[in-house]
Design a protein around this motif. Structure first.
Motif, short mmCIF file in Angstrom:
data_model
loop_
_atom_site.label_atom_id
_atom_site.label_comp_id
_atom_site.label_asym_id
_atom_site.label_seq_id
_atom_site.Cartn_x
_atom_site.Cartn_y
_atom_site.Cartn_z
N TYR A 171 62.13 -13.14 -9.45
CA TYR A 171 61.74 -14.53 -9.72
C TYR A 171 62.98 -15.37 -9.62
CZ TYR A 171 63.81 -14.46 -14.40
OH TYR A 171 64.68 -14.40 -15.45
N ALA A 172 62.81 -16.67 -9.45
CA ALA A 172 63.95 -17.57 -9.31
C ALA A 172 63.44 -18.99 -9.22
CB ALA A 172 64.75 -17.23 -8.05
N GLY A 173 64.33 -19.93 -9.40
CA GLY A 173 64.00 -21.32 -9.16
C GLY A 173 63.32 -22.01 -10.33
N ILE A 174 63.13 -23.31 -10.17
CA ILE A 174 62.52 -24.11 -11.23
C ILE A 174 61.18 -24.66 -10.74
CG2 ILE A 174 63.67 -26.29 -10.57
CD1 ILE A 174 63.99 -26.73 -13.69
N ASP A 175 60.21 -24.63 -11.65
CA ASP A 175 58.94 -25.27 -11.36
C ASP A 175 58.71 -26.29 -12.48
OD1 ASP A 175 56.09 -25.09 -9.97
OD2 ASP A 175 55.83 -25.28 -12.13
N TYR A 176 58.78 -27.56 -12.11
CA TYR A 176 58.74 -28.62 -13.12
C TYR A 176 57.41 -28.64 -13.89
CZ TYR A 176 62.84 -30.16 -10.52
OH TYR A 176 64.08 -30.21 -9.92
N TYR A 177 56.36 -28.20 -13.23
CA TYR A 177 55.03 -28.31 -13.84
C TYR A 177 54.81 -27.22 -14.88
CZ TYR A 177 55.17 -31.19 -9.78
OH TYR A 177 55.59 -32.11 -8.87
N SER A 178 55.14 -26.00 -14.51
CA SER A 178 54.98 -24.95 -15.51
C SER A 178 55.95 -25.20 -16.66
CB SER A 178 55.21 -23.56 -14.89
OG SER A 178 56.58 -23.28 -14.77
N LEU A 179 57.10 -25.79 -16.36
CA LEU A 179 58.07 -26.07 -17.42
C LEU A 179 57.48 -27.03 -18.46
CD1 LEU A 179 60.91 -25.65 -18.53
CD2 LEU A 179 61.70 -27.53 -17.11
N VAL A 180 56.82 -28.05 -17.98
CA VAL A 180 56.17 -29.00 -18.89
C VAL A 180 55.09 -28.30 -19.71
CG1 VAL A 180 54.56 -30.96 -18.92
CG2 VAL A 180 56.73 -31.13 -17.68
N ALA A 181 54.31 -27.46 -19.06
CA ALA A 181 53.27 -26.72 -19.79
C ALA A 181 53.89 -25.87 -20.88
CB ALA A 181 52.48 -25.85 -18.81
N ARG A 182 55.05 -25.29 -20.57
CA ARG A 182 55.70 -24.42 -21.54
C ARG A 182 56.27 -25.23 -22.71
NH1 ARG A 182 59.71 -21.36 -18.15
NH2 ARG A 182 59.22 -22.70 -16.37
N PHE A 183 56.78 -26.42 -22.42
CA PHE A 183 57.24 -27.29 -23.51
C PHE A 183 56.05 -27.66 -24.42
CE2 PHE A 183 61.14 -29.24 -21.11
CZ PHE A 183 61.86 -28.07 -21.36
N ILE A 184 54.91 -27.94 -23.81
CA ILE A 184 53.72 -28.28 -24.61
C ILE A 184 53.33 -27.10 -25.50
CG2 ILE A 184 51.23 -28.76 -24.49
CD1 ILE A 184 51.81 -30.48 -21.99
N GLY B 185 53.17 -8.15 -5.64
CA GLY B 185 52.55 -8.51 -4.36
C GLY B 185 51.31 -9.38 -4.47
N GLY B 186 50.76 -9.52 -5.68
CA GLY B 186 49.50 -10.25 -5.83
C GLY B 186 49.54 -11.67 -5.32
N ASN C 213 51.18 -10.90 -11.50
CA ASN C 213 52.08 -11.75 -12.29
C ASN C 213 52.42 -13.06 -11.58
OD1 ASN C 213 52.14 -9.40 -13.75
ND2 ASN C 213 54.37 -9.14 -13.68
N PRO C 214 51.76 -14.13 -11.91
CA PRO C 214 52.14 -15.42 -11.31
C PRO C 214 53.53 -15.91 -11.73
CG PRO C 214 49.90 -15.49 -12.18
CD PRO C 214 50.52 -14.23 -12.68
N HIS C 215 54.18 -15.20 -12.65
CA HIS C 215 55.54 -15.65 -13.03
C HIS C 215 56.59 -15.24 -12.01
CE1 HIS C 215 56.60 -11.85 -15.65
NE2 HIS C 215 57.25 -11.78 -14.53
N LYS C 216 56.20 -14.43 -11.03
CA LYS C 216 57.18 -14.03 -10.03
C LYS C 216 57.17 -15.06 -8.88
CE LYS C 216 56.66 -9.14 -11.34
NZ LYS C 216 57.80 -8.82 -12.20
N ALA D 79 55.54 -19.28 -12.32
CA ALA D 79 54.88 -19.85 -13.49
C ALA D 79 55.69 -19.69 -14.78
CB ALA D 79 53.50 -19.23 -13.67
N GLY D 80 56.84 -19.06 -14.73
CA GLY D 80 57.64 -18.93 -15.96
C GLY D 80 57.33 -17.65 -16.69
N ILE D 81 58.38 -17.02 -17.19
CA ILE D 81 58.23 -15.73 -17.87
C ILE D 81 57.68 -15.94 -19.27
CG2 ILE D 81 59.61 -13.93 -18.96
CD1 ILE D 81 61.17 -13.75 -16.38
N GLN D 82 56.56 -15.32 -19.67
CA GLN D 82 55.78 -14.39 -18.88
C GLN D 82 54.42 -14.99 -18.55
OE1 GLN D 82 56.44 -11.53 -21.92
NE2 GLN D 82 57.40 -10.08 -20.52
N CYS D 83 53.92 -14.61 -17.39
CA CYS D 83 52.60 -15.05 -16.98
C CYS D 83 52.00 -13.92 -16.15
CB CYS D 83 52.70 -16.35 -16.19
SG CYS D 83 51.09 -17.05 -15.81
N CYS D 84 51.24 -13.06 -16.80
CA CYS D 84 50.80 -11.80 -16.21
C CYS D 84 49.35 -11.55 -16.57
CB CYS D 84 51.62 -10.64 -16.77
SG CYS D 84 53.38 -10.92 -16.69
#
Lengths: 454, 454
Positions: free
Chosen positions: A112-125, A295-296, A320-323, A327-332
């Motif tokens: 996994y790598a990089g930033i996703d601004y949308y999942s980040l906001v969801a995680r802050f919420i 691989g999903g 795992n959509p977190h890869k 979607a941010g660790i963890q999302c499985c």
């Protein structure tokens, strides 16, 4: 903890104070204004030092320090009295400074790598609301979101219906599947346990994730009862070898019950031939689990989903959509084809204090009893937010882009002197050797490999 | 996804574009400026709608809607194209609006409540950095923080040394302990499994958490092999009954291996008599696990830690700082007295791609192989931040305050007509009946209870 120092107010409070066991009950615990200000100031630091720098390739991925030195640089000790806000903000700076910026453009390595601004906001919420997802009454929104996300993931697998649950990791999803397959094979095990039963045997490729070992030992099946199936030169399970091993287990008087195929192995990124594996599972009445943790995500791409050809024939899938989908660790998710409430039957403990059956709403939304956890985080929510923001088309683009980048890198490796591709990849894992100049003229033999490893 | 529309730049990019499989590799994926702005605006909403309202008792705990209606009110559908930022911000508002505000001063019920500004900041940092805690090279700071926190928790239990790991929930911690006790009893089970072995038996009180059932079935032990021990009128395990059951299991030819005592039961808040239970464990050579998920926080209070008298004699302890200490869901430690690396021996799968033994630092910091998880969240960090902010004294005050509030409530219940205390509590759980006026003159008999339940 900063307390309100307005003298008049303090006097008023003391006059009306309710004192129990030496504690003033109606006094202020924390100064909420100071607390809010602290959160605001910390958020500024997070925005500047983490979020904004995620776009800055000139910053360091990590200011690396060895353990003993880092302990001296950080003030880790927990003392009797607390620290003031200014000191805490400095600590936040230090924590960030010496941490690995996994959102940095140059962070590779961990699937996994990089930033996703949308999942980040969801995680802050999520962190601000601090929910626990077990009953509808305490997590109404997040339970509906989870249901909606699972439904779409099930569609992408190609099932008409199904069930599922988000878990703290693909390893845990694989354990869930193993236990579920065992329950399907012999529901009595839930109450009676494995003692005295025939030896259960499952099958996975030599290249499968190590969580298979963890699961088999944790579940009391035993790691020796995973029969590892030989793989071909690309790291894919050889179906003929699988069939031989199933027959071997039968001859031994053991009880084969499960095949764990892998869609996207950890090292080579190999996809087991699902259709052929499914044929064997059907023939021998075995549960087919596909560990598509890595691989999903290819399922989201019309161009690349053929890598998972046959996945609709699986009984369960870990994904795992977190890869790759960030979607941010963890999302499985563990997804299950069965629609007879097998997940609930297998996992329920029917705790009467939490899962009362006479509530004033449809208790099928109380999904907590499908889980091995009690408190559970709303991990589906961050994936949902990204999906809403990018649309299916945007997620597809994310996958296509990752694989196009991989393809580009393969081309560069082939062109560049001293680099040697291990095998033509089919996914985003690219395995290659860097041959230092001193070895480029040495013939490939034991001596060459020993030196290269050094 | 908003993309940069500067025409000149777009033209430049097109000219130098690297096109692979229809994807422009060096084009912009997301507009980071727009992404950062989105995060900033969402943070404003979170501050206003969640954090600030946590101090406002006049706000609603939840705007409750039944499932089918809530689905209509929320736009949950994931479409092919993404939504613009304004729509996403509106969605964030809606998500918050219909969610339960667990930080609200009037939120009770789930063994946790309220807002802690310090752990919240730690959690925001975690989400922004998006780390995974398995190896030192990828999570240097968080591994050191976990080590420091575990060390202090071990001190509070009263052990001279020990080991531990943070898990996604107390239920999972209890599973870890059960598996660890089993491994200690018979290490061969890891490889060989339970098939053909004598029936393993464990003991827990009738009032224990339902995760014991989940653990016993998941681990292949079977729920019937938990021998539930009768409790006294206060919900505490009766040691004499425990001893009888251990003897019964032995007579049956089964293999007793573990006692799970509870420190703070879910419903009554009862503490099992740990010293007497430990005597029996010593006598019969049984592992003593204490599920102090709920009650462990009392260890922080010099006044109340006597509730857990004898806990230092336990072999393992589950303790969730996310409950009374407010560290945020989830923050759950399993602590282990053994210091011979039992946790690692029991859980390791020795994945060579992750846990190489020839790294350039002390690989004992790579704790990932002590876990059933691969990716793991840095849950210790949020507790650490709160501990730094409040000091041990502040955490102690938090516990004393919670129990003083409970004590006050008990007094009020006793005074108020129509309320009937179920039993004198020793912790923060207060069980009482509300008797409606129509029943206050009815004698307590089958009819009375049937009507009251209705």
């Amino acid at each position: 903890m900063e307390v309100d120092n307005n003298k008049q107010e303090v006097f008023q409070r003391k006059k009306n104070a309710v004192l129990v066991n030496g504690v003033i009950l109606n006094g202020p615990i924390t100064d909420s204004k100071a607390g809010e200000k602290f959160v605001e100031e910390a958020c500024k630091i997070i925005m500047e030092e983490v979020v904004q720098k995620a776009a800055d390739v000139t910053e360091k991925v990590c200011e690396w320090q060895p353990p003993e030195k880092l302990k001296k640089l950080l003030d880790l000790e927990m003392r009797d009295t607390g620290e003031p806000h200014q000191k805490l903000l400095q600590l936040c700076q230090d924590i960030i400074r010496y941490s690995v910026k996994t959102n940095h453009p140059r962070f590779f390595n961990q699937l996994y790598a990089g930033i996703d601004y949308y999942s980040l906001v969801a995680r802050f919420i999520t962190e601000a609301l601090n929910p626990s997802v077990y009953t509808y009454e305490v997590s109404p929104v997040f339970l509906l979101v989870e249901e909606a996300v699972l439904k779409r993931m099930i569609e992408f697998i190609g099932w008409k219906e199904g069930d599922g649950i988000f878990n703290p990791g693909g390893s845990v999803s694989n354990m869930y599947a193993m236990n579920l397959a065992r329950y399907k094979y012999c529901p009595e095990i839930k109450e009676k346990g494995l003692s005295g039963l025939p030896r259960l045997v499952l099958f996975a490729s030599e290249e499968c994730h190590y969580s298979m070992n963890k699961a088999a030992s944790f579940l009391g099946i035993g790691t020796q009862n995973i029969y590892f199936i030989a793989t071909d030169e690309r790291g894919k399970m050889i179906p003929e070898e699988l069939e031989k091993q199933v027959q071997r287990a039968r001859k031994e008087g053991a009880a084969p019950f499960l095949v764990c195929a892998t869609a996207g192995t950890t090292v080579l990124g190999a996809f087991d031939p699902l259709d052929k594996v499914a044929d064997i599972c059907e023939k021998y009445g075995l549960w087919l689990h596909v560990d598509a943790s890595w691989g999903g995500s290819a399922l989201m791409s019309r161009k690349h989903r053929k890598l998972l050809q046959g996945i609709h024939r699986a009984d369960s899938v870990a994904w795992n959509p977190h890869k790759m989908l960030m979607a941010g660790i963890q999302c499985c998710a563990l997804l299950v084809k069965d629609n007879s409430d097998l997940l609930k039957k297998c996992y329920s403990a029917k705790a009467s204090y939490l899962f009362q059956q006479d509530k004033f709403y449809d208790v099928s939304y109380d999904t907590g009893d499908k889980s091995i956890q009690c408190s559970r985080r709303p991990d589906a929510f961050k994936f949902w937010m990204t999906w809403k923001a990018l649309g299916t088309a945007g997620l597809e683009e994310r996958v296509n882009r990752a694989l196009a980048l991989a393809s580009y890198l393969v081309g560069e490796i082939k062109k560049r002197e001293g680099f040697q591709l291990l095998l033509e990849p089919e996914y985003a894992n690219i395995c290659f050797w860097y041959i230092p100049p001193s070895l480029r003229k040495t013939e490939e033999g034991p001596e060459f490999w020993e030196k290269l490893h050094q």
